[in-house]
Design a protein around this motif. Structure first.
Motif, PDB file in Angstrom:
ATOM      1  N   ASP A 168      15.603   8.531 111.958  1.00 32.68           N
ATOM      2  CA  ASP A 168      16.718   8.044 112.775  1.00 32.68           C
ATOM      3  C   ASP A 168      18.044   8.286 112.073  1.00 32.68           C
ATOM      4  OD1 ASP A 168      14.940   7.158 114.644  1.00 32.68           O
ATOM      5  OD2 ASP A 168      15.336   5.021 114.371  1.00 32.68           O
ATOM      6  N   ALA A 169      19.025   8.726 112.846  1.00 33.96           N
ATOM      7  CA  ALA A 169      20.388   8.887 112.339  1.00 33.96           C
ATOM      8  C   ALA A 169      21.311   8.032 113.186  1.00 33.96           C
ATOM      9  CB  ALA A 169      20.822  10.352 112.381  1.00 33.96           C
ATOM     10  N   LEU A 170      22.126   7.236 112.533  1.00 32.58           N
ATOM     11  CA  LEU A 170      23.082   6.361 113.214  1.00 32.58           C
ATOM     12  C   LEU A 170      24.474   6.933 113.055  1.00 32.58           C
ATOM     13  CD1 LEU A 170      21.668   3.800 114.408  1.00 32.58           C
ATOM     14  CD2 LEU A 170      20.589   4.519 112.259  1.00 32.58           C
ATOM     15  N   ALA A 171      25.177   7.116 114.160  1.00 28.71           N
ATOM     16  CA  ALA A 171      26.583   7.514 114.120  1.00 28.71           C
ATOM     17  C   ALA A 171      27.409   6.241 114.233  1.00 28.71           C
ATOM     18  CB  ALA A 171      26.909   8.471 115.261  1.00 28.71           C
ATOM     19  N   LEU A 172      28.082   5.870 113.150  1.00 25.44           N
ATOM     20  CA  LEU A 172      28.855   4.633 113.115  1.00 25.44           C
ATOM     21  C   LEU A 172      30.348   4.947 113.204  1.00 25.44           C
ATOM     22  CD1 LEU A 172      27.124   2.666 110.196  1.00 25.44           C
ATOM     23  CD2 LEU A 172      26.490   2.748 112.613  1.00 25.44           C
ATOM     24  N   PHE A 173      31.051   4.143 113.979  1.00 25.45           N
ATOM     25  CA  PHE A 173      32.503   4.275 114.109  1.00 25.45           C
ATOM     26  C   PHE A 173      33.105   2.899 113.855  1.00 25.45           C
ATOM     27  CE2 PHE A 173      30.424   7.445 116.697  1.00 25.45           C
ATOM     28  CZ  PHE A 173      31.085   8.612 116.333  1.00 25.45           C
ATOM     29  N   THR A 174      33.825   2.772 112.748  1.00 27.59           N
ATOM     30  CA  THR A 174      34.338   1.474 112.323  1.00 27.59           C
ATOM     31  C   THR A 174      35.799   1.306 112.725  1.00 27.59           C
ATOM     32  OG1 THR A 174      34.965   2.281 110.132  1.00 27.59           O
ATOM     33  CG2 THR A 174      32.720   1.454 110.397  1.00 27.59           C
ATOM     34  N   ILE A 175      36.301   0.075 112.612  1.00 22.72           N
ATOM     35  CA  ILE A 175      37.640  -0.231 113.148  1.00 22.72           C
ATOM     36  C   ILE A 175      38.557  -0.930 112.152  1.00 22.72           C
ATOM     37  CG2 ILE A 175      36.912  -0.313 115.567  1.00 22.72           C
ATOM     38  CD1 ILE A 175      36.825  -3.419 115.223  1.00 22.72           C
ATOM     39  N   THR A 176      38.104  -1.107 110.911  1.00 22.62           N
ATOM     40  CA  THR A 176      38.958  -1.820 109.939  1.00 22.62           C
ATOM     41  C   THR A 176      38.928  -1.157 108.562  1.00 22.62           C
ATOM     42  OG1 THR A 176      37.137  -3.355 109.475  1.00 22.62           O
ATOM     43  CG2 THR A 176      38.784  -4.076 111.081  1.00 22.62           C
ATOM     44  N   GLU A 177      38.682   0.141 108.506  1.00 16.13           N
ATOM     45  CA  GLU A 177      38.606   0.810 107.209  1.00 16.13           C
ATOM     46  C   GLU A 177      39.928   0.773 106.467  1.00 16.13           C
ATOM     47  OE1 GLU A 177      38.745   4.009 104.214  1.00 16.13           O
ATOM     48  OE2 GLU A 177      40.025   3.733 105.972  1.00 16.13           O
ATOM     49  N   GLU A 178      41.042   0.911 107.189  1.00 13.38           N
ATOM     50  CA  GLU A 178      42.348   0.993 106.534  1.00 13.38           C
ATOM     51  C   GLU A 178      42.773  -0.320 105.879  1.00 13.38           C
ATOM     52  OE1 GLU A 178      43.758   3.537 105.767  1.00 13.38           O
ATOM     53  OE2 GLU A 178      43.469   5.131 107.226  1.00 13.38           O
ATOM     54  N   VAL A 179      42.091  -1.413 106.173  1.00 14.56           N
ATOM     55  CA  VAL A 179      42.395  -2.676 105.498  1.00 14.56           C
ATOM     56  C   VAL A 179      41.226  -3.138 104.625  1.00 14.56           C
ATOM     57  CG1 VAL A 179      44.119  -3.451 107.150  1.00 14.56           C
ATOM     58  CG2 VAL A 179      41.710  -4.009 107.557  1.00 14.56           C
ATOM     59  N   GLY A 180      40.230  -2.253 104.432  1.00 11.11           N
ATOM     60  CA  GLY A 180      39.225  -2.496 103.403  1.00 11.11           C
ATOM     61  C   GLY A 180      37.862  -2.956 103.835  1.00 11.11           C
ATOM     62  N   SER A 181      37.696  -3.487 105.076  1.00 11.57           N
ATOM     63  CA  SER A 181      36.393  -4.045 105.429  1.00 11.57           C
ATOM     64  C   SER A 181      35.472  -3.041 106.110  1.00 11.57           C
ATOM     65  CB  SER A 181      36.553  -5.287 106.301  1.00 11.57           C
ATOM     66  OG  SER A 181      37.351  -5.028 107.423  1.00 11.57           O
ATOM     67  N   GLY A 182      36.009  -2.102 106.869  1.00 14.65           N
ATOM     68  CA  GLY A 182      35.263  -0.961 107.396  1.00 14.65           C
ATOM     69  C   GLY A 182      33.816  -1.189 107.743  1.00 14.65           C
ATOM     70  N   ALA A 183      32.925  -0.476 107.033  1.00 16.19           N
ATOM     71  CA  ALA A 183      31.500  -0.462 107.364  1.00 16.19           C
ATOM     72  C   ALA A 183      30.739  -1.674 106.851  1.00 16.19           C
ATOM     73  CB  ALA A 183      30.861   0.819 106.828  1.00 16.19           C
ATOM     74  N   SER A 184      31.426  -2.777 106.634  1.00 13.43           N
ATOM     75  CA  SER A 184      30.715  -4.010 106.294  1.00 13.43           C
ATOM     76  C   SER A 184      29.951  -4.540 107.505  1.00 13.43           C
ATOM     77  CB  SER A 184      31.690  -5.080 105.798  1.00 13.43           C
ATOM     78  OG  SER A 184      32.678  -5.340 106.773  1.00 13.43           O
ATOM     79  N   ALA A 185      30.283  -4.042 108.709  1.00 12.81           N
ATOM     80  CA  ALA A 185      29.581  -4.428 109.933  1.00 12.81           C
ATOM     81  C   ALA A 185      28.872  -3.206 110.517  1.00 12.81           C
ATOM     82  CB  ALA A 185      30.573  -4.988 110.957  1.00 12.81           C
ATOM     83  N   ALA A 186      27.960  -3.427 111.433  1.00 10.77           N
ATOM     84  CA  ALA A 186      27.250  -2.413 112.226  1.00 10.77           C
ATOM     85  C   ALA A 186      26.088  -1.758 111.487  1.00 10.77           C
ATOM     86  CB  ALA A 186      28.201  -1.337 112.747  1.00 10.77           C
ATOM     87  N   LEU A 187      25.847  -2.128 110.232  1.00  7.98           N
ATOM     88  CA  LEU A 187      24.673  -1.612 109.523  1.00  7.98           C
ATOM     89  C   LEU A 187      23.468  -2.501 109.830  1.00  7.98           C
ATOM     90  CD1 LEU A 187      26.352  -0.960 106.065  1.00  7.98           C
ATOM     91  CD2 LEU A 187      25.729   0.767 107.748  1.00  7.98           C
ATOM     92  N   HIS A 188      22.270  -1.967 109.601  1.00  7.13           N
ATOM     93  CA  HIS A 188      21.084  -2.821 109.671  1.00  7.13           C
ATOM     94  C   HIS A 188      20.134  -2.448 108.546  1.00  7.13           C
ATOM     95  CE1 HIS A 188      18.666   0.442 111.296  1.00  7.13           C
ATOM     96  NE2 HIS A 188      19.505   0.598 112.305  1.00  7.13           N
ATOM     97  N   GLY A 189      19.096  -3.247 108.356  1.00  5.31           N
ATOM     98  CA  GLY A 189      18.258  -3.141 107.177  1.00  5.31           C
ATOM     99  C   GLY A 189      17.491  -1.851 107.014  1.00  5.31           C
ATOM    100  N   ASP A 190      17.274  -1.102 108.103  1.00 10.78           N
ATOM    101  CA  ASP A 190      16.527   0.149 107.991  1.00 10.78           C
ATOM    102  C   ASP A 190      17.362   1.288 107.421  1.00 10.78           C
ATOM    103  OD1 ASP A 190      14.260  -1.020 108.986  1.00 10.78           O
ATOM    104  OD2 ASP A 190      14.584  -0.365 111.050  1.00 10.78           O
ATOM    105  N   ILE A 191      18.684   1.121 107.385  1.00 10.82           N
ATOM    106  CA  ILE A 191      19.556   2.185 106.885  1.00 10.82           C
ATOM    107  C   ILE A 191      19.475   2.228 105.357  1.00 10.82           C
ATOM    108  CG2 ILE A 191      21.943   2.988 106.679  1.00 10.82           C
ATOM    109  CD1 ILE A 191      22.481   1.799 109.438  1.00 10.82           C
ATOM    110  N   ALA A 192      19.024   3.373 104.834  1.00  8.72           N
ATOM    111  CA  ALA A 192      18.886   3.540 103.391  1.00  8.72           C
ATOM    112  C   ALA A 192      19.951   4.456 102.807  1.00  8.72           C
ATOM    113  CB  ALA A 192      17.493   4.092 103.065  1.00  8.72           C
ATOM    114  N   GLU A 193      20.531   5.324 103.639  1.00  9.01           N
ATOM    115  CA  GLU A 193      21.540   6.277 103.192  1.00  9.01           C
ATOM    116  C   GLU A 193      22.737   6.219 104.133  1.00  9.01           C
ATOM    117  OE1 GLU A 193      18.026   9.573 102.229  1.00  9.01           O
ATOM    118  OE2 GLU A 193      19.839  10.189 103.303  1.00  9.01           O
TER     119      GLU A 193
END
Length: 405
Positions: free
Chosen positions: A223-248
């Motif tokens: 499985d490949a997840l395409a993630l699009f985040t909304i707060t990268e420019e203020v530092g929090s970015g990909a702290s959301a939208a991940l789940h436990g199966d994502i290893a890379e």
């Protein structure tokens, strides 16, 4: 440094250049400073829908699109951010002008002279960002000697206002969002110049890579997840939208072309380290190998004053391998410039990564034994000087005692 010339066993799907450029044009037309991202989220979700990729959206708007593979785990993620820099109204001045503060980290010298839109509670107003002393006819040489900082610029709103109350009557409030015009230009020779290529150019490249994979009909290994985040420019970015199966997780972002850097505006950059520290050894070298295998022009680089979605993901407690690849660009967080070649190279590398095997099958689970664990340098490959080898005597037990552990 450039890729090897031997042909890969299986060619990559073709990137739809027209789709990539159309996506970039449309993304640039949608203002999205951090906190004002609903419109660009809706656009990106519709773009995924048109490709045929199912997706989920978090409460605030981060998107997780899913490209199914033969196996669910260990899943991988490719992430780009939709948010950009911007500004906010800090004070309504008695002069009828606005004091502002930046959203994200950027210099006021690149805001000076910019046309912009103020998003009020009930509408939009246009204006310009100017230094406090902006007329040479009024201030003479002081125009050139005044300091450069956010305290020394102001917004002139295009309404007949010469007092704070007149601006309030026009609908302006402290805390209103401000988006600067990107001023996008796409030259016939392939150069692309604009504010906010960071990171909308990478978003367009990721969408194009996803489209290429889907259109090819090829099955992904995992499985490949395409993630699009909304707060990268203020530092929090990909702290959301991940789940436990994502290893890379591979971040797609701007790469810095400047004196002292190895990045090129015509290539994809594979970053080995940024401000947050080194990226994962195995994942990074896997990307280098894929670039070489598929003849993708790439550069290796290290960035001193840089952080990405990868840092936010790890700092949020995710035990994942991270890497960073980017389109080479000049003048980041200013009037940025890249080339079509860099965006195509970035999209092709993202495509190659999605179609490749995971770094380690052991990564299916978050915890395990030593069996299957990765190895960087085997003892027989470590060329240590003889003086660095331990003295066997230290491992001998003293008389009447036990050997040291």
């Amino acid at each position: 440094m450039n890729p090897s010339t031997h042909a890969p066993q299986v060619a990559l799907p073709t990137i739809d250049t027209a789709f990539l450029e159309e996506s970039l044009l449309q993304l640039m037309a949608l203002p999205s400073p951090v906190g004002l991202t609903d419109g660009v989220v809706r656009y990106t979700a519709a773009r995924l829908e048109s490709i045929g990729i199912p997706y989920e959206i978090t409460r605030r708007g981060a998107i997780r699109g899913l490209l199914r593979g033969r196996e669910r785990r260990p899943a991988r993620a490719l992430v780009a951010h939709l948010d950009t820099l911007g500004a906010m109204v800090r004070e309504i001045k008695q002069s009828g002008r606005l004091a502002i503060v930046p959203i994200g980290s950027w210099s006021s010298r690149f805001a000076e002279g910019g046309r912009l839109t103020i998003y009020t509670d009930h509408g939009q107003l246009r204006g310009s960002c100017l230094p406090l002393k902006s007329s040479g006819h009024a201030f003479g040489g002081e125009v050139d000697t005044q300091p450069s900082s956010w305290d020394h610029v102001e917004v002139r709103v295009d309404v007949p206002a010469h007092s704070a109350q007149e601006l309030i009557d026009a609908g302006v409030h402290v805390g209103d969002w401000i988006a600067f015009d990107p001023q996008l230009e796409m030259a016939p020779g392939g150069y692309i110049v604009s504010r906010y290529l960071d990171d909308k150019a990478a978003v367009a490249a990721l969408l194009a890579a996803c489209k290429a994979v889907v259109d090819s009909g090829r099955e992904l290994p995992v499985d490949a997840l395409a993630l699009f985040t909304i707060t990268e420019e203020v530092g929090s970015g990909a702290s959301a939208a991940l789940h436990g199966d994502i290893a890379e997780m591979v971040s797609l972002d701007i790469a810095i072309s400047a004196p002292g850097q190895n990045t090129s505006e015509h290539a994809v950059t594979i970053c080995l380290q940024d401000l947050s520290g080194p990226f994962d050894y195995h994942l990074t070298h896997k990307l280098i190998g894929l670039a070489q295998e598929h003849g993708i022009d790439y550069r290796r680089d290290v960035f001193k004053f840089y952080r990405s979605d990868s840092a936010a993901a790890v700092e949020a407690g995710n035990d994942i391998r991270t890497a960073l690849i980017g389109f080479g660009a000049d003048a980041s967080h200013a009037h940025e410039r890249t080339h079509r070649d860099a965006l195509l190279a970035l999209a092709r590398l993202a495509c190659a990564y999605m179609l490749s095997d995971p770094v380690a099958r052991r990564d299916r689970t978050s915890m395990g034994s030593l069996e299957g664990f990765t190895e960087q340098l085997r003892p027989d490959e470590m060329q240590l000087p003889s003086t660095a080898l331990p003295d066997p005597e230290v491992f001998l037990a003293p008389e009447g005692g036990d050997a040291p552990v």
